[in-house]
Write an enzyme that holds these catalytic residues in place. Structure first.
Site, PDB file in Angstrom:
ATOM      1  N   CYS A   1     -10.168   0.695   2.979  1.00  0.00           N
ATOM      2  CA  CYS A   1      -9.641   0.206   4.263  1.00  0.00           C
ATOM      3  C   CYS A   1      -9.072   1.357   5.075  1.00  0.00           C
ATOM      4  O   CYS A   1      -8.273   2.151   4.578  1.00  0.00           O
ATOM      5  CB  CYS A   1      -8.567  -0.841   4.021  1.00  0.00           C
ATOM      6  SG  CYS A   1      -9.278  -2.408   3.496  1.00  0.00           S
TER       7      CYS A   1
ATOM      8  N   GLU B   1      -4.094   3.293   6.927  1.00  0.00           N
ATOM      9  CA  GLU B   1      -3.833   3.189   5.481  1.00  0.00           C
ATOM     10  C   GLU B   1      -4.401   4.415   4.773  1.00  0.00           C
ATOM     11  O   GLU B   1      -3.769   5.003   3.894  1.00  0.00           O
ATOM     12  CB  GLU B   1      -4.486   1.926   4.903  1.00  0.00           C
ATOM     13  CG  GLU B   1      -4.399   1.858   3.383  1.00  0.00           C
ATOM     14  CD  GLU B   1      -4.976   0.572   2.788  1.00  0.00           C
ATOM     15  OE1 GLU B   1      -4.771  -0.509   3.380  1.00  0.00           O
ATOM     16  OE2 GLU B   1      -5.625   0.654   1.730  1.00  0.00           O
TER      17      GLU B   1
ATOM     18  N   ARG C   1       0.815  -1.227   0.000  1.00  0.00           N
ATOM     19  CA  ARG C   1       0.000   0.000   0.000  1.00  0.00           C
ATOM     20  C   ARG C   1       0.847   1.275   0.000  1.00  0.00           C
ATOM     21  O   ARG C   1       0.492   2.277   0.628  1.00  0.00           O
ATOM     22  CB  ARG C   1      -0.986   0.034   1.177  1.00  0.00           C
ATOM     23  CG  ARG C   1      -2.000  -1.049   1.183  1.00  0.00           C
ATOM     24  CD  ARG C   1      -2.883  -1.033  -0.068  1.00  0.00           C
ATOM     25  NE  ARG C   1      -3.445  -2.345  -0.285  1.00  0.00           N
ATOM     26  CZ  ARG C   1      -2.862  -3.299  -1.016  1.00  0.00           C
ATOM     27  NH1 ARG C   1      -1.765  -3.075  -1.677  1.00  0.00           N
ATOM     28  NH2 ARG C   1      -3.412  -4.469  -1.169  1.00  0.00           N
TER      29      ARG C   1
END
Ligand SMILES: Cc1cc2nc3c(=O)[nH]c(=O)nc-3n(C[C@H](O)[C@H](O)[C@H](O)COP(=O)(O)OP(=O)(O)OC[C@H]3O[C@@H](n4cnc5c(N)ncnc54)[C@H](O)[C@@H]3O)c2cc1C
Length: 323
Positions: A242, A317, A194
């Site tokens: 997320c 995130e 990510r």
């Protein structure tokens, strides 16, 4: 949006950003610039720097929370930079970043002979998945159902259990902090989970190298991944994807961030209209009138309770833009 004489592209003062994020919360930007091509993007960036601003880059707003109130400075949106190209049969992929360099007399290469796609940063991830499917090119099925733009996807290294965007990148074109365009071959980059690892560089576009397959095969895989995603994520509700990165499984007893939230009994926890999804513990959804402040408070509450009950400190995130 009107063109302002003081900016080299379309510009909007005091622009509402909440409608430009998939969570639909947050405040306004002092300036929102919307370049229509790569040269305008470069000139907008340079102009902002000359006025003492470090511009923030807004893609599809699908992994972003903008704080309430006014965000001082400049936001550059990639919404008008949606172009996607096929290489020509003379093998020249890079020229297509500038469409005026593409000769209309040269036909696009056969997908199997040259399985590349070239896209500007504002090309949406769903449109890239769709284009690749129509050409029978495999590699992007792992992004089926993932919203956002190519630039945001490269910056975040979007993906999931079936792969990541960087698996299919051959080259990324960036605008560096000095306002210079640079081409970064995949081998020179170090994307992580990510995180595309590009620091402050702006992703301008990319060359994707896909794998020849059949249309039916790629379509079927995309469909299966999409169905799976719809079963486990609240994809039709307002969210920012997320909230937390999955922790190192060695520290979390193999649990994902969503599973930790669920284990702690925090699904359904709410602040105003911000609520932890009943479907997936790592999604906060906006039932309609949530504020960014409520969402951010809920995130901190989840982080604190998960840490207290499991010993795992979750890392965010989702990106947060604060004044
Ligand atoms: C329902 C839903 C499901 C999702 N599922 C997934 C999933 O399965 N996997 C996954 O990885 N993500 C998922 N996401 C999150 C999101 O789709 C991805 O992170 C996507 O890549 C974000 O792209 P964006 O263009 O919307 O970026 P934005 O949200 O606009 O920006 C995110 C960050 O990238 C930066 N950025 C944006 N554009 C550029 C650029 N051109 N150059 C440099 N930096 C840039 C921004 O400044 C910001 O820091 C999901 C989100 C939602 C709402």
């Amino acid at each position: 949006m009107s063109s302002s004489p003081s900016w080299p592209c379309a510009a909007l003062p005091d622009a509402d950003l909440s409608a430009r994020t998939t969570l639909h919360v947050g405040g306004r930007a002092q300036w929102l610039l919307e370049p229509g091509d790569i040269e305008e993007l470069r000139r907008a960036y340079v102009a902002a720097r000359e006025r003492g601003f470090v511009p923030r880059i807004l893609g599809g707003g699908a992994n972003l929370i903008v704080a309430d109130g006014v965000l001082p400075g400049v936001v550059i949106a990639t919404d008008r930079l949606r172009r996607c190209f096929r290489p020509m049969n003379d093998g020249n992929a890079h020229a297509e970043f500038e469409p005026e360099n593409v000769s209309s007399r040269i036909a696009p290469a056969e997908p199997a002979a040259d399985p590349r796609l070239i896209a500007w940063c504002g090309a949406t991830l769903p449109s890239l998945v769709q284009n690749a499917t129509a050409l029978g090119l495999a590699g992007l099925e792992c992004l089926a159902g993932v919203p956002g733009h190519l630039g945001g996807g490269v910056a975040m290294n979007a993906g999931g259990r079936y792969g990541e965007l960087w698996d299919s990148l051959e080259l990324v074109r960036v605008l560096d902090e000095d306002g210079e365009l640079r081409d970064l071959p995949r081998a020179e980059c170090t994307p992580r989970y990510r995180n595309g690892g590009l620091d402050a560089s702006i992703v301008v576009g990319a060359v994707l190298r896909l794998k020849p397959a059949t249309v039916a095969e790629v379509r079927e895989r995309s469909k299966q991944y999409l169905l799976e995603k719809r079963r486990v994520q609240p994809v039709t509700e307002w969210s920012a994807g997320c909230v937390f990165k999955n922790p190192d499984p060695a520290r979390s007893d193999g649990c994902s961030a969503g599973q930790l939230v669920e284990r702690c009994g925090l699904k359904g926890r709410e602040r105003g209209d911000a609520v932890v999804s009943a479907l997936h513990g790592n999604f906060i959804v906006n039932r309609g009138a949530a504020t960014a402040t409520e969402v951010l408070e809920l995130i901190e509450e989840l982080r604190a309770l998960v840490a207290e009950r499991t010993g795992v400190v979750l890392e965010t995130e989702v990106k947060v833009w604060r004044a």
